[in-house]
Design an enzyme around this catalytic site. Structure first.
Site, PDB file in Angstrom:
ATOM      1  N   ARG A  69     -19.542 -12.007 -14.563  1.00 47.20           N
ATOM      2  CA  ARG A  69     -20.710 -12.905 -14.909  1.00 47.20           C
ATOM      3  C   ARG A  69     -21.761 -12.227 -14.781  1.00 47.20           C
ATOM      4  O   ARG A  69     -22.829 -12.349 -15.668  1.00 47.20           O
ATOM      5  CB  ARG A  69     -20.533 -14.099 -13.851  1.00 47.20           C
ATOM      6  CG  ARG A  69     -19.640 -15.122 -14.207  1.00 47.20           C
ATOM      7  CD  ARG A  69     -19.726 -16.340 -13.546  1.00 47.20           C
ATOM      8  NE  ARG A  69     -20.927 -16.993 -13.353  1.00 47.20           N
ATOM      9  CZ  ARG A  69     -21.452 -17.664 -12.486  1.00 47.20           C
ATOM     10  NH1 ARG A  69     -21.081 -17.783 -11.466  1.00 47.20           N
ATOM     11  NH2 ARG A  69     -22.521 -18.339 -12.867  1.00 47.20           N
ATOM     12  N   VAL A 103     -28.431 -19.604 -11.453  1.00 49.77           N
ATOM     13  CA  VAL A 103     -28.285 -18.164 -10.760  1.00 49.77           C
ATOM     14  C   VAL A 103     -28.568 -16.980 -11.699  1.00 49.77           C
ATOM     15  O   VAL A 103     -28.539 -15.691 -11.227  1.00 49.77           O
ATOM     16  CB  VAL A 103     -27.162 -18.365  -9.913  1.00 49.77           C
ATOM     17  CG1 VAL A 103     -27.131 -19.313  -8.795  1.00 49.77           C
ATOM     18  CG2 VAL A 103     -25.960 -18.012 -10.864  1.00 49.77           C
ATOM     19  N   HIS A 119     -30.145 -22.181  -5.879  1.00 49.00           N
ATOM     20  CA  HIS A 119     -28.838 -21.847  -5.778  1.00 49.00           C
ATOM     21  C   HIS A 119     -28.672 -20.288  -5.668  1.00 49.00           C
ATOM     22  O   HIS A 119     -27.427 -19.629  -5.818  1.00 49.00           O
ATOM     23  CB  HIS A 119     -27.819 -22.225  -6.969  1.00 49.00           C
ATOM     24  CG  HIS A 119     -27.508 -23.732  -6.614  1.00 49.00           C
ATOM     25  ND1 HIS A 119     -27.365 -24.528  -7.867  1.00 49.00           N
ATOM     26  CD2 HIS A 119     -27.886 -24.669  -5.748  1.00 49.00           C
ATOM     27  CE1 HIS A 119     -27.476 -25.729  -7.537  1.00 49.00           C
ATOM     28  NE2 HIS A 119     -27.918 -26.096  -6.289  1.00 49.00           N
ATOM     29  N   CYS A 130     -26.070  -8.997   8.529  1.00 45.38           N
ATOM     30  CA  CYS A 130     -27.166  -8.931   8.836  1.00 45.38           C
ATOM     31  C   CYS A 130     -27.926  -9.888   7.948  1.00 45.38           C
ATOM     32  O   CYS A 130     -29.181 -10.024   8.074  1.00 45.38           O
ATOM     33  CB  CYS A 130     -27.888  -7.418   8.925  1.00 45.38           C
ATOM     34  SG  CYS A 130     -28.398  -6.997   7.183  1.00 45.38           S
ATOM     35  N   CYS A 148     -24.281  -3.146   2.083  1.00 46.44           N
ATOM     36  CA  CYS A 148     -25.566  -3.287   2.438  1.00 46.44           C
ATOM     37  C   CYS A 148     -26.667  -2.200   2.732  1.00 46.44           C
ATOM     38  O   CYS A 148     -26.140  -1.294   3.244  1.00 46.44           O
ATOM     39  CB  CYS A 148     -25.572  -4.213   3.693  1.00 46.44           C
ATOM     40  SG  CYS A 148     -27.387  -4.878   4.436  1.00 46.44           S
ATOM     41  N   GLY A 188     -32.405 -29.655 -19.202  1.00 48.31           N
ATOM     42  CA  GLY A 188     -30.900 -29.260 -19.289  1.00 48.31           C
ATOM     43  C   GLY A 188     -30.061 -29.218 -17.867  1.00 48.31           C
ATOM     44  O   GLY A 188     -29.815 -28.253 -17.660  1.00 48.31           O
ATOM     45  N   THR A 189     -30.227 -30.339 -17.449  1.00 51.55           N
ATOM     46  CA  THR A 189     -29.296 -30.633 -16.298  1.00 51.55           C
ATOM     47  C   THR A 189     -28.930 -32.074 -16.270  1.00 51.55           C
ATOM     48  O   THR A 189     -29.316 -32.969 -16.664  1.00 51.55           O
ATOM     49  CB  THR A 189     -30.335 -30.607 -14.703  1.00 51.55           C
ATOM     50  OG1 THR A 189     -29.398 -30.834 -13.719  1.00 51.55           O
ATOM     51  CG2 THR A 189     -31.156 -31.280 -14.840  1.00 51.55           C
ATOM     52  N   ASN A 214     -32.934 -33.395 -22.518  1.00 55.60           N
ATOM     53  CA  ASN A 214     -31.359 -33.092 -22.318  1.00 55.60           C
ATOM     54  C   ASN A 214     -30.552 -33.821 -23.658  1.00 55.60           C
ATOM     55  O   ASN A 214     -30.902 -34.874 -24.041  1.00 55.60           O
ATOM     56  CB  ASN A 214     -30.706 -33.913 -20.961  1.00 55.60           C
ATOM     57  CG  ASN A 214     -29.417 -32.990 -20.429  1.00 55.60           C
ATOM     58  OD1 ASN A 214     -29.653 -31.968 -20.158  1.00 55.60           O
ATOM     59  ND2 ASN A 214     -28.384 -33.727 -20.467  1.00 55.60           N
ATOM     60  N   PRO A 215     -29.765 -32.931 -24.156  1.00 54.51           N
ATOM     61  CA  PRO A 215     -29.174 -33.743 -25.358  1.00 54.51           C
ATOM     62  C   PRO A 215     -28.245 -35.119 -25.011  1.00 54.51           C
ATOM     63  O   PRO A 215     -28.229 -35.889 -25.865  1.00 54.51           O
ATOM     64  CB  PRO A 215     -28.057 -32.503 -25.932  1.00 54.51           C
ATOM     65  CG  PRO A 215     -28.611 -31.303 -25.156  1.00 54.51           C
ATOM     66  CD  PRO A 215     -29.191 -31.641 -24.045  1.00 54.51           C
TER      67      PRO A 215
END
Length: 241
Positions: A69, A103, A119, A130, A148, A188-189, A214-215
Site C-alpha cells: 500500500r 493515512v 489515523h 520506544c 527504529c 469524502g467520508t 459526498n456523492p
C-alpha cells in the site's frame, strides 16, 4: 437546504473554518476507498491486516501488505481538491484546521500545514519499544519490517488499527476546533467511523454552517446546511473555483 451561492458566501466570510476529509478525497488520485464496491475491504479482510491481533499473529504478513500500500500511495499525486484546501488554509491562516482520516499523506505532500492526521500516516513507522516515529525508506528500497533509528527495535506501521486509540491529543484538538468553527466542511467520508464521524455533528450542534461534499448520502447529510452530492474535486471547485 441552502444554495451553493450561500455556501460560497459563508465560506468566504468565515474566519474560523474546519475541514474533515475521508477516503473520497483521495479517490481521484487513484487511491481506493475502503467500503465501496471496489474498496480495499472487498478483497482484504481487515481482521487479517488492520488489527493489533493480526500483527501479533503474523507481523511479516501485515508489513508486506502495508509495504504494498505504501508503494502505491507514494506513486499517487495530490489532486485538485487537496490543492484547493491548501489555498483555503492560506486564506484563513490561524483560523483554519484540516482533520483527515486518511493515512496516505497526500495532504502534507500537497502543502497542508495546519493538519491533524487522526489515523496516522502510512509513510511512517513507529517503534514497538520506544514509540519513536520515523519516516520509512523510499518504497523502492524498503524491505519490511523497518528498524527504529533511535533504539534499533522493530517498527510497526504508524497507523491506527481497528480497536486502537487515536494518537494522544489528536481528537481533542479536532473536537475543539469543530466546536469553535463558523464553517465546517466535510469531504469524502461516509460519516460512519467514530469518533471522526461525530465531528460534523459537533460543529452543527455548536452553530457552525455545515457543508458536506459526498456523492452518496450519509448520516450527516440531513444535518448539512448545504450538501453537494458530487465528488471531492468537483465540490471543492464549486465552492472555491
Amino acid at each position: 437546504m441552502d444554495s451553493l451561492r450561500t455556501a460560497r458566501a459563508r465560506l468566504k466570510s468565515a474566519q474560523r473554518v474546519v475541514v474533515l476529509t475521508g477516503a473520497g478525497i483521495s479517490k481521484p488520485s487513484g487511491i481506493p476507498t475502503f467500503r465501496d464496491a471496489a474498496g480495499l475491504w472487498k478483497d482484504f479482510d481487515p481482521e487479517e491486516y488492520a488489527t493489533p491481533q493480526a500483527y501479533a499473529r503474523n507481523p511479516q504478513k501485515v508489513w508486506e501488505w502495508y509495504a504494498w500500500r505504501y508503494k502505491n500511495v507514494m506513486q499517487a499525486q495530490p489532486n485538485r481538491a487537496h490543492a484547493l484546501l491548501v489555498e483555503l488554509e492560506e486564506q484563513k491562516g490561524e483560523g483554519f484546521l484540516l482533520v483527515t482520516q486518511n493515512v496516505d499523506g497526500l495532504h502534507p505532500r500537497a502543502g497542508s500545514k495546519r493538519l491533524v492526521e487522526l489515523h496516522g500516516n502510512i509513510a511512517r513507522g513507529r517503534c514497538e519499544t520506544c514509540q519513536e516515529r520515523f519516516p520509512l525508506p523510499d518504497p523502492a528500497h524498503f524491505t519490511p519490517p523497518p528498524t527504529c533509528p533511535a533504539c534499533g527495535a522493530r517498527g510497526r506501521p504508524d497507523v491506527v488499527w481497528f480497536g486502537e486509540l487515536l494518537p494522544p491529543g489528536a481528537f481533542e484538538r479536532a473536537e475543539r476546533a469543530f466546536a469553535q468553527a463558523e464553517v465546517a466542511l466535510v469531504i469524502g467520508t461516509s460519516a460512519e467511523v467514530e469518533p471522526a464521524a461525530s465531528l460534523g455533528r459537533i460543529a452543527h450542534l455548536s452553530g457552525a454552517y455545515l457543508i458536506e461534499i459526498n456523492p452518496e448520502p450519509t448520516p450527516l447529510t440531513r444535518l448539512a446546511d448545504c450538501a453537494l452530492p458530487i465528488g471531492a474535486v468537483e465540490g471543492m471547485e464549486a465552492l472555491l473555483g
